[in-house]
Design an enzyme around this catalytic site. Structure first.
Site, short mmCIF file in Angstrom:
data_model
loop_
_atom_site.label_atom_id
_atom_site.label_comp_id
_atom_site.label_asym_id
_atom_site.label_seq_id
_atom_site.Cartn_x
_atom_site.Cartn_y
_atom_site.Cartn_z
N ASP A 27 0.84 -1.19 0.00
CA ASP A 27 0.00 0.00 0.00
C ASP A 27 0.88 1.25 0.00
O ASP A 27 1.97 1.24 0.58
CB ASP A 27 -0.90 -0.02 1.25
CG ASP A 27 -2.06 0.96 1.13
OD1 ASP A 27 -2.35 1.42 0.01
OD2 ASP A 27 -2.67 1.26 2.17
N ASN A 75 -10.96 -2.46 -5.64
CA ASN A 75 -10.19 -1.50 -6.44
C ASN A 75 -10.86 -1.11 -7.76
O ASN A 75 -10.47 -0.12 -8.39
CB ASN A 75 -8.77 -2.01 -6.74
CG ASN A 75 -7.84 -1.98 -5.53
OD1 ASN A 75 -6.95 -2.80 -5.41
ND2 ASN A 75 -8.05 -1.03 -4.63
C1 IPE Z 1 -1.51 0.17 -3.48
O1 IPE Z 1 -1.27 1.51 -3.39
C2 IPE Z 1 -1.66 -0.22 -4.93
C3 IPE Z 1 -2.63 -1.27 -5.20
C4 IPE Z 1 -2.38 -2.49 -4.88
C5 IPE Z 1 -3.88 -0.97 -5.91
P1 IPE Z 1 -2.48 2.55 -3.37
O2 IPE Z 1 -2.86 2.85 -4.78
O3 IPE Z 1 -3.58 2.06 -2.51
O4 IPE Z 1 -1.77 3.82 -2.76
P2 IPE Z 1 -2.39 4.88 -1.74
O5 IPE Z 1 -2.91 4.12 -0.55
O6 IPE Z 1 -3.47 5.60 -2.47
O7 IPE Z 1 -1.23 5.73 -1.39
MG MG Z 2 -4.12 2.42 -0.53
#
Ligand code: IPE
Ligand code: MG
Length: 261
Positions: A27, A75
């Site tokens: 993350d 997501n």
């Molecule tokens: C994790 O980073 C990426 C995925 C596995 C989708 P994020 O995209 O959730 O990053 P933040 O939490 O917005 O910084």
């Molecule tokens: Mg995230």
């Protein structure tokens, strides 16, 4: 979380019990990019670097299985352009890493629902799973379109389908040596209907990016895992950070609900 603080930087890989299965929530890609005034997708691109480093380092340390949360079933709510970029990145990873996975004898598995994943990503995924299937080293499991509640619901669906088919029903009872539903439906039987029934439960869970939550990740499997949270954003995660988590894991006394002997 005081154990996560004041740990001097490590210069050597930990010696001692290596976790059999490490499960990571990567993350912080978006924030890493935003902090630099870059589009979020740049953070995802940059996040591929620690993925490669951690996969190889885990394999080198003798970890049996590494599960990475690449794309959750939640997501899809992100802007389409970001979803597309992630799916494209996964496709490229499958193609580009194939020779490396072969060289390191890493076997690829994917856990999650296939629905919604673009055909070309699925095709490259399936190809990498196929060519690496008889590799004898670490198993790398990528959780893609994965949600733990969905996995549990899917397991229930599989069980109901199995038991409503006469032949499969009889076989299930026979295999388990069971003569009643209570005898048949045990934790073991239930777990054998999860996405990857051969996987041992994770011993160590790592989440980067500062949040302290599980986010619908491996809820059944994480029951006895040791939980390690690191504030570092995923693109800045390094093998030294992995060592730190493993070193901490090695100080834990795992009692599984029992008492110290
Ligand atoms: C994790 O980073 C990426 C995925 C596995 C989708 P994020 O995209 O959730 O990053 P933040 O939490 O917005 O910084
Ligand atoms: Mg995230």
């Amino acid at each position: 979380m005081e154990e996560t603080q004041n740990v001097p930087p490590l210069t050597e890989a930990p010696t001692g019990v290596t976790p059999r299965h490490i499960a990571i929530v990567l993350d912080g890609n978006g924030r890493w990019a935003e902090q630099r005034g870059l589009p979020r997708t740049e953070g995802h691109l940059r996040g591929a670097t620690p993925v490669k480093e951690i996969v190889e380092e885990a394999a080198r340390l003798g970890v049996g299985r590494l599960t990475l949360y690449c794309f959750s079933s939640e997501n899809w709510k992100r802007p389409q352009a970001e979803v597309d970029a992630l799916m494209d990145l996964l496709k490229k990873y499958m193609i580009e890493q194939r020779p490396r996975l072969m060289e390191k004898q890493i076997r690829l598995r994917v856990v999650g629902r296939r629905e919604g994943i673009p055909d070309e990503t699925l095709a490259e995924m399936d190809e990498t799973i196929r060519v690496t299937s008889s590799n004898t080293g670490m198993t790398l499991a990528l959780a893609i379109n994965y949600g733990s509640r969905a996995e549990i619901v899917d397991a229930v669906r599989r069980i109901v389908k199995e038991l409503s088919n006469e032949k499969a029903h009889d076989k299930a009872f026979e295999n388990a040596g069971a003569s009643s539903v209570d005898e048949l439906i045990t934790e073991r039987y239930f777990a054998s209907h999860l996405y990857d029934p051969d996987a041992p439960d994770p011993d160590l869970f790592i989440r980067t990016g500062g949040e302290r939550r599980l986010s619908n990740y491996l809820l059944w499997q994480l029951s006895y895992a040791e939980l390690w949270f690191d504030d570092v954003l995923w693109p800045d995660f390094t093998k030294e950070k992995l060592w730190e988590a493993i070193r901490w894991f090695q100080t834990r006394r795992r009692r599984f609900g029992g008492l110290d002997k």
